[in-house]
Write a protein that holds these residues in place. Structure first.
Motif, PDB file in Angstrom:
ATOM      1  N   THR A  28      76.064   9.236 102.725  1.00  0.00           N
ATOM      2  CA  THR A  28      74.716   9.675 102.763  1.00  0.00           C
ATOM      3  C   THR A  28      73.849   8.417 102.739  1.00  0.00           C
ATOM      4  O   THR A  28      72.779   8.572 102.611  1.00  0.00           O
ATOM      5  CB  THR A  28      74.659  10.371 101.474  1.00  0.00           C
ATOM      6  OG1 THR A  28      75.116   9.481 100.118  1.00  0.00           O
ATOM      7  CG2 THR A  28      75.562  11.587 101.337  1.00  0.00           C
ATOM      8  N   ARG A  31      70.771   9.215 104.863  1.00  0.00           N
ATOM      9  CA  ARG A  31      70.012  10.346 104.801  1.00  0.00           C
ATOM     10  C   ARG A  31      68.615  10.123 104.562  1.00  0.00           C
ATOM     11  O   ARG A  31      68.455   9.067 103.785  1.00  0.00           O
ATOM     12  CB  ARG A  31      70.679  11.040 103.668  1.00  0.00           C
ATOM     13  CG  ARG A  31      70.472  10.590 102.441  1.00  0.00           C
ATOM     14  CD  ARG A  31      71.323  11.721 101.252  1.00  0.00           C
ATOM     15  NE  ARG A  31      71.020  11.195 100.062  1.00  0.00           N
ATOM     16  CZ  ARG A  31      71.621  11.684  98.859  1.00  0.00           C
ATOM     17  NH1 ARG A  31      72.746  12.732  99.002  1.00  0.00           N
ATOM     18  NH2 ARG A  31      71.450  11.268  97.700  1.00  0.00           N
ATOM     19  N   TYR A  32      67.801  10.738 104.965  1.00  0.00           N
ATOM     20  CA  TYR A  32      66.491  10.784 104.776  1.00  0.00           C
ATOM     21  C   TYR A  32      66.014  12.039 104.460  1.00  0.00           C
ATOM     22  O   TYR A  32      65.099  12.230 103.710  1.00  0.00           O
ATOM     23  CB  TYR A  32      65.657  10.140 105.910  1.00  0.00           C
ATOM     24  CG  TYR A  32      64.296  10.090 105.890  1.00  0.00           C
ATOM     25  CD1 TYR A  32      63.708   9.212 104.733  1.00  0.00           C
ATOM     26  CD2 TYR A  32      63.432  10.927 106.286  1.00  0.00           C
ATOM     27  CE1 TYR A  32      62.347   9.194 104.688  1.00  0.00           C
ATOM     28  CE2 TYR A  32      61.874  11.029 106.374  1.00  0.00           C
ATOM     29  CZ  TYR A  32      61.495   9.942 105.260  1.00  0.00           C
ATOM     30  OH  TYR A  32      60.125  10.123 104.938  1.00  0.00           O
ATOM     31  N   SER A  52      62.129  15.631 102.298  1.00  0.00           N
ATOM     32  CA  SER A  52      62.506  14.210 102.171  1.00  0.00           C
ATOM     33  C   SER A  52      63.335  14.101 101.041  1.00  0.00           C
ATOM     34  O   SER A  52      62.866  14.306  99.819  1.00  0.00           O
ATOM     35  CB  SER A  52      60.986  13.533 101.989  1.00  0.00           C
ATOM     36  OG  SER A  52      61.431  12.020 101.643  1.00  0.00           O
ATOM     37  N   TRP A  53      64.551  13.692 101.013  1.00  0.00           N
ATOM     38  CA  TRP A  53      65.427  13.334  99.984  1.00  0.00           C
ATOM     39  C   TRP A  53      64.885  12.665  98.900  1.00  0.00           C
ATOM     40  O   TRP A  53      65.029  12.964  97.925  1.00  0.00           O
ATOM     41  CB  TRP A  53      66.726  13.030 100.422  1.00  0.00           C
ATOM     42  CG  TRP A  53      67.989  13.426  99.331  1.00  0.00           C
ATOM     43  CD1 TRP A  53      67.962  12.791  98.413  1.00  0.00           C
ATOM     44  CD2 TRP A  53      68.816  14.457  99.371  1.00  0.00           C
ATOM     45  NE1 TRP A  53      69.096  13.109  97.654  1.00  0.00           N
ATOM     46  CE2 TRP A  53      69.434  14.529  98.513  1.00  0.00           C
ATOM     47  CE3 TRP A  53      68.958  15.381 100.340  1.00  0.00           C
ATOM     48  CZ2 TRP A  53      70.512  15.479  98.108  1.00  0.00           C
ATOM     49  CZ3 TRP A  53      69.959  16.381 100.078  1.00  0.00           C
ATOM     50  CH2 TRP A  53      70.729  16.144  99.041  1.00  0.00           C
ATOM     51  N   SER A  54      64.355  11.547  99.223  1.00  0.00           N
ATOM     52  CA  SER A  54      64.041  10.518  98.160  1.00  0.00           C
ATOM     53  C   SER A  54      62.494  11.079  97.867  1.00  0.00           C
ATOM     54  O   SER A  54      62.334  10.863  96.324  1.00  0.00           O
ATOM     55  CB  SER A  54      63.947   9.147  98.812  1.00  0.00           C
ATOM     56  OG  SER A  54      63.111   9.199 100.022  1.00  0.00           O
ATOM     57  N   ALA A  55      61.554  11.197  98.373  1.00  0.00           N
ATOM     58  CA  ALA A  55      60.261  11.519  97.894  1.00  0.00           C
ATOM     59  C   ALA A  55      59.934  12.932  97.296  1.00  0.00           C
ATOM     60  O   ALA A  55      58.988  13.393  96.692  1.00  0.00           O
ATOM     61  CB  ALA A  55      59.376  11.146  98.871  1.00  0.00           C
ATOM     62  N   ARG A  72      65.454  20.477  95.978  1.00  0.00           N
ATOM     63  CA  ARG A  72      66.513  19.576  95.836  1.00  0.00           C
ATOM     64  C   ARG A  72      67.010  19.266  94.510  1.00  0.00           C
ATOM     65  O   ARG A  72      66.016  19.269  93.393  1.00  0.00           O
ATOM     66  CB  ARG A  72      66.490  18.301  96.607  1.00  0.00           C
ATOM     67  CG  ARG A  72      65.495  17.232  96.042  1.00  0.00           C
ATOM     68  CD  ARG A  72      65.100  16.256  96.798  1.00  0.00           C
ATOM     69  NE  ARG A  72      64.444  15.070  95.985  1.00  0.00           N
ATOM     70  CZ  ARG A  72      63.343  15.016  95.492  1.00  0.00           C
ATOM     71  NH1 ARG A  72      62.588  16.231  95.207  1.00  0.00           N
ATOM     72  NH2 ARG A  72      62.856  13.835  94.643  1.00  0.00           N
ATOM     73  N   ASN A  74      68.890  16.240  93.149  1.00  0.00           N
ATOM     74  CA  ASN A  74      69.669  14.891  93.375  1.00  0.00           C
ATOM     75  C   ASN A  74      71.014  14.771  92.800  1.00  0.00           C
ATOM     76  O   ASN A  74      71.856  14.292  93.585  1.00  0.00           O
ATOM     77  CB  ASN A  74      68.477  13.845  93.140  1.00  0.00           C
ATOM     78  CG  ASN A  74      67.427  13.757  94.234  1.00  0.00           C
ATOM     79  OD1 ASN A  74      67.245  14.403  95.237  1.00  0.00           O
ATOM     80  ND2 ASN A  74      66.657  12.806  93.874  1.00  0.00           N
ATOM     81  N   ASN A  77      73.550  16.851  94.756  1.00  0.00           N
ATOM     82  CA  ASN A  77      73.398  16.356  96.045  1.00  0.00           C
ATOM     83  C   ASN A  77      73.239  17.742  96.886  1.00  0.00           C
ATOM     84  O   ASN A  77      73.876  18.095  97.836  1.00  0.00           O
ATOM     85  CB  ASN A  77      74.825  15.896  96.890  1.00  0.00           C
ATOM     86  CG  ASN A  77      74.755  14.198  96.283  1.00  0.00           C
ATOM     87  OD1 ASN A  77      73.622  13.584  96.050  1.00  0.00           O
ATOM     88  ND2 ASN A  77      75.877  13.815  96.070  1.00  0.00           N
ATOM     89  N   GLN A  98      71.094  17.601 108.340  1.00  0.00           N
ATOM     90  CA  GLN A  98      70.325  16.069 107.760  1.00  0.00           C
ATOM     91  C   GLN A  98      70.187  15.570 108.873  1.00  0.00           C
ATOM     92  O   GLN A  98      70.957  15.318 109.871  1.00  0.00           O
ATOM     93  CB  GLN A  98      71.539  15.445 106.828  1.00  0.00           C
ATOM     94  CG  GLN A  98      71.264  14.129 106.409  1.00  0.00           C
ATOM     95  CD  GLN A  98      72.434  13.862 105.455  1.00  0.00           C
ATOM     96  OE1 GLN A  98      72.864  14.370 104.403  1.00  0.00           O
ATOM     97  NE2 GLN A  98      72.941  12.431 105.664  1.00  0.00           N
TER      98      GLN A  98
END
Length: 122
Positions: A28, A31-32, A52-55, A72, A74, A77, A98
């Motif tokens: 991963t 991943r974005y 957006s996975w991070s933001a 999501r 986190n 996952n 993804q």
């Protein structure tokens, strides 16, 4: 490699709700974005929502943003698609994917799940 497994599909009456889940595993680091697409019989696969996975920023198909919510977890996952006030025209196989960008184009997504069937009866 990345593995994506969808779940949560099924048969629901019009006006009902479903929550789809997409569990991601494997590599991963790249991943974005996670996206949901759907494909009805005889139709092209179309964009539903992306995240957006991070933001945690989101993007929706204009026609669906009032009824669908992508989110999501986190720690797990896992990406979700909450679908409310479902209509018969929402009947389709729903796929999570993804990719490197939070795009509405399926061509921008490299990894795909196997899909989960959603059927909405009238």
């Amino acid at each position: 490699q990345v593995q994506l497994v969808e779940s949560g599909g099924g048969l629901v009456q019009a006006g009902g709700s479903l929550r789809l889940s997409c569990a991601a595993s494997g590599r991963t680091a790249s991943r974005y974005a996670m996206g949901w697409f759907r494909q009805a019989p005889g139709k092209e696969r179309e964009f539903v929502a992306a995240l957006s996975w991070s933001a945690g920023t989101t993007n929706y198909a204009d026609s669906l943003k009032d009824r669908f919510t992508i989110s999501r977890d986190n720690a797990k996952n896992t990406v979700y698609l909450q679908m409310n006030n479902l209509k018969p025209e929402d009947t389709a196989v729903y796929y999570c994917a993804q990719g490197a960008t939070m795009s509405t184009s399926r061509n921008e997504y490299r990894f795909w799940g196997q899909g989960t069937q959603v059927t909405v009866s009238s």
